[in-house]
Design a protein around this motif. Structure first.
Motif, PDB file in Angstrom:
ATOM      1  N   ARG A 266      30.053  62.865  77.163  1.00 25.65           N
ATOM      2  CA  ARG A 266      30.336  64.121  77.867  1.00 25.65           C
ATOM      3  C   ARG A 266      30.193  63.921  79.379  1.00 25.65           C
ATOM      4  O   ARG A 266      31.038  64.387  80.156  1.00 25.65           O
ATOM      5  CB  ARG A 266      29.389  65.219  77.384  1.00 25.65           C
ATOM      6  CG  ARG A 266      29.595  66.558  78.096  1.00 25.65           C
ATOM      7  CD  ARG A 266      28.830  67.692  77.419  1.00 25.65           C
ATOM      8  NE  ARG A 266      27.386  67.513  77.486  1.00 25.65           N
ATOM      9  CZ  ARG A 266      26.517  68.363  76.936  1.00 25.65           C
ATOM     10  NH1 ARG A 266      26.957  69.416  76.249  1.00 25.65           N
ATOM     11  NH2 ARG A 266      25.220  68.145  77.027  1.00 25.65           N
ATOM     12  N   LEU A 270      33.561  64.369  81.656  1.00 26.09           N
ATOM     13  CA  LEU A 270      33.616  65.425  82.669  1.00 26.09           C
ATOM     14  C   LEU A 270      33.774  64.830  84.064  1.00 26.09           C
ATOM     15  O   LEU A 270      34.463  65.403  84.920  1.00 26.09           O
ATOM     16  CB  LEU A 270      32.359  66.292  82.590  1.00 26.09           C
ATOM     17  CG  LEU A 270      32.193  67.132  81.317  1.00 26.09           C
ATOM     18  CD1 LEU A 270      30.885  67.912  81.347  1.00 26.09           C
ATOM     19  CD2 LEU A 270      33.374  68.084  81.132  1.00 26.09           C
ATOM     20  N   PRO A 276      36.331  70.739  79.599  1.00 22.89           N
ATOM     21  CA  PRO A 276      35.254  70.989  78.627  1.00 22.89           C
ATOM     22  C   PRO A 276      35.731  71.920  77.518  1.00 22.89           C
ATOM     23  O   PRO A 276      36.514  72.835  77.753  1.00 22.89           O
ATOM     24  CB  PRO A 276      34.172  71.659  79.483  1.00 22.89           C
ATOM     25  CG  PRO A 276      34.913  72.300  80.606  1.00 22.89           C
ATOM     26  CD  PRO A 276      36.115  71.430  80.877  1.00 22.89           C
ATOM     27  N   LYS A 279      30.647  74.064  73.901  1.00 23.48           N
ATOM     28  CA  LYS A 279      29.374  73.603  74.455  1.00 23.48           C
ATOM     29  C   LYS A 279      29.543  72.537  75.533  1.00 23.48           C
ATOM     30  O   LYS A 279      28.674  71.707  75.748  1.00 23.48           O
ATOM     31  CB  LYS A 279      28.460  73.093  73.341  1.00 23.48           C
ATOM     32  CG  LYS A 279      27.911  74.220  72.464  1.00 23.48           C
ATOM     33  CD  LYS A 279      26.671  73.787  71.712  1.00 23.48           C
ATOM     34  CE  LYS A 279      26.064  74.984  70.962  1.00 23.48           C
ATOM     35  NZ  LYS A 279      24.849  74.626  70.237  1.00 23.48           N
ATOM     36  N   GLY A 280      30.675  72.571  76.217  1.00 23.33           N
ATOM     37  CA  GLY A 280      30.905  71.666  77.332  1.00 23.33           C
ATOM     38  C   GLY A 280      31.347  70.269  76.947  1.00 23.33           C
ATOM     39  O   GLY A 280      31.531  69.425  77.829  1.00 23.33           O
ATOM     40  N   TYR A 281      31.539  69.983  75.652  1.00 21.59           N
ATOM     41  CA  TYR A 281      31.966  68.649  75.246  1.00 21.59           C
ATOM     42  C   TYR A 281      33.469  68.490  75.479  1.00 21.59           C
ATOM     43  O   TYR A 281      34.259  69.321  75.017  1.00 21.59           O
ATOM     44  CB  TYR A 281      31.667  68.397  73.768  1.00 21.59           C
ATOM     45  CG  TYR A 281      30.199  68.202  73.474  1.00 21.59           C
ATOM     46  CD1 TYR A 281      29.583  66.990  73.751  1.00 21.59           C
ATOM     47  CD2 TYR A 281      29.427  69.213  72.917  1.00 21.59           C
ATOM     48  CE1 TYR A 281      28.227  66.793  73.477  1.00 21.59           C
ATOM     49  CE2 TYR A 281      28.076  69.024  72.648  1.00 21.59           C
ATOM     50  CZ  TYR A 281      27.490  67.820  72.930  1.00 21.59           C
ATOM     51  OH  TYR A 281      26.159  67.630  72.671  1.00 21.59           O
TER      52      TYR A 281
END
Length: 441
Positions: A266, A270, A276, A279-281
């Motif tokens: 991740r 990013l 994303p 959960k931002g993954y």
């Protein structure tokens, strides 16, 4: 010659500097942008700050028309624009061999256990390798005892199976891993500790393994290592397991944890501008999981890799994206319950929420039947727990529930096991069959 050996020789001025080099164009906290060097994604490079004698390895993770991005294995502090970038190798390779057994190493197979240089590593293996071909996979038809009654009894693992241990923080994943490593009779055991706190490494070795590293290789990339080190630490450990598998050995591969491996990707994704998602993954975090997990298994004409991955589920949420994706790839899942820990049952394996997809192929019919009946009685006790506790249930109202209540103490005793006790598979099976079949009073 391995990447680490080349880098070491370069640092010792044994490797001549190529006349072709690039320059650092831009630096941020997680990546270095270079220019004026033709490189491919996956190539390894050396970033050199000559004036202060600083060097670090990195991997090309993005390539454009006029520039390219490098994710460093170390940290970027001390480097500046204009520093040199040199090619080191056309891929990440490691030196493997029997000399690794009994050692604690980093992802480059460099020893970190103060036991001296590793000897006997003569074979070079690529860290990134394709999974076993679907048509070359062997049938999983042999049991793989791990010395834990609850797993052997209700979630029997097959040789070459991939299974996950799903749990929240502090429930006992590492302790259960130690029980499995000590309890299995696998001739080679590979343990990958990815993203763990530095304090946990000696604790895992001395407390959970009892200091016994015979036939065991521990690959470590701690939480303070760079994201690239944590990511490739997992792939390096799997390559070591594949080396022993190709010798015809049956390998136990254990990794703690998949979640921190995904978190490393991740960070990398990013930084490279990936969007994303849940959960931002970024998408690469989810696509990376099968690239690692599918390399385990049983291969015709060779050995096998039986893999146990731990997955940290935040807030005990099984719908976490990493947990959900892992469960879809693996051949079974073992769920640890915080409520069972609070009830004094250890290991706290929630057998009603856990499953082994190959159990019916590796155990005898009597074992499978006893396991199913045990689960049914346990489900009855759980569904009627409140009624029983407040005294609202009257004996004789339900024959099956009466049977479950009469066997409750024996069932709970079977589910308990001290951390340093090893269970015999055949004896555990006989005990399980006896619990569900002996006449009740």
């Amino acid at each position: 010659m391995s990447l680490f050996k080349k880098a070491r020789d370069f640092q010792e001025n044994k490797l001549e500097m190529s006349q072709v080099f690039g320059r650092v164009k831009r630096i941020d906290s997680t990546k270095i942008v270079g220019e004026k060097l033709s490189v491919r994604v996956g190539e390894s490079v050396e970033i050199v700050a000559e004036k202060i004698g600083l060097k670090t390895l990195g991997m090309v993770t993005e390539s454009g028309e006029d520039s390219f991005s490098v994710t460093p294995f170390g940290f970027v502090e001390g480097f500046k624009t204009g520093d040199k970038i040199l090619k080191v190798s056309n891929g990440l390779t490691i030196s493997v061999g029997n000399g690794l057994l009994g050692r604690v190493v980093n992802p480059f197979m460099q020893p970190i256990d103060d036991k001296g240089e590793i000897v006997g590593n003569k074979f070079e293996m690529s860290v990134i390798r394709p999974p076993i071909s679907a048509m070359k996979r062997g049938m999983i038809n042999e049991k793989f005892p791990v010395g834990v009654k609850t797993i052997d009894g209700f979630l029997t693992i097959g040789k070459g199976q991939k299974i996950g241990i799903f749990a929240g923080s502090g429930v006992g994943k590492s302790t259960l891993l130690g029980m499995v490593v000590r309890g299995s009779n696998s001739p080679v055991k590979i343990v990958a500790l990815i993203g763990e706190r530095g304090r946990e490494i000696p604790e895992f070795i001395h407390k959970n393994l009892g200091g016994n590293l015979k036939d065991t290789v521990i690959v470590v990339a701690t939480s303070d290592d760079s994201a690239l080190m944590r990511k490739y630490g997992a792939f390096s450990a799997m390559s070591v397991a594949e080396y022993f598998k190709e010798q015809g050995r049956d390998v136990l591969f254990m990794m703690d944890s998949v979640t921190r491996f995904a978190m490393a990707q991740r960070e990398i994704g990013l930084a490279l501008g990936e969007p994303p998602t849940s959960k931002g993954y970024p998408p690469s975090s989810l696509s990376l999981l099968p690239q690692l997990m599918e390399r385990a298994g049983k291969e015709d004409g060779k050995g096998s890799i039986t893999a146990v991955f731990t997955v940290l589920i935040e807030g005990d949420d099984m719908s976490d994206p990493i947990a959900d994706q892992s469960r879809s790839i693996l051949d079974g899942h073992i769920v640890l319950s915080r409520s069972l820990t609070d009830s004094g049952i250890y290991p706290p394996i929630d057998i009603l929420r856990s499953s082994s997809r190959v159990m019916s192929d590796v155990v005898i019919p009597e074992h499978l039947k006893a396991s199913q009946k045990f689960k049914k009685l346990l489900a009855l006790l759980k569904d009627n727990e409140t009624l029983i506790r407040i005294g609202a249930y009257h004996k004789g109202s339900d024959k099956e529930l009466d049977e479950a209540i009469s066997r409750k103490n024996m069932m709970e005793d079977f589910m308990k096991q001290p951390p340093y006790e090893k269970s015999d598979f055949d004896q555990a099976t006989k005990h399980l069959i006896k619990i569900v079949n002996e006449p009740v009073k």
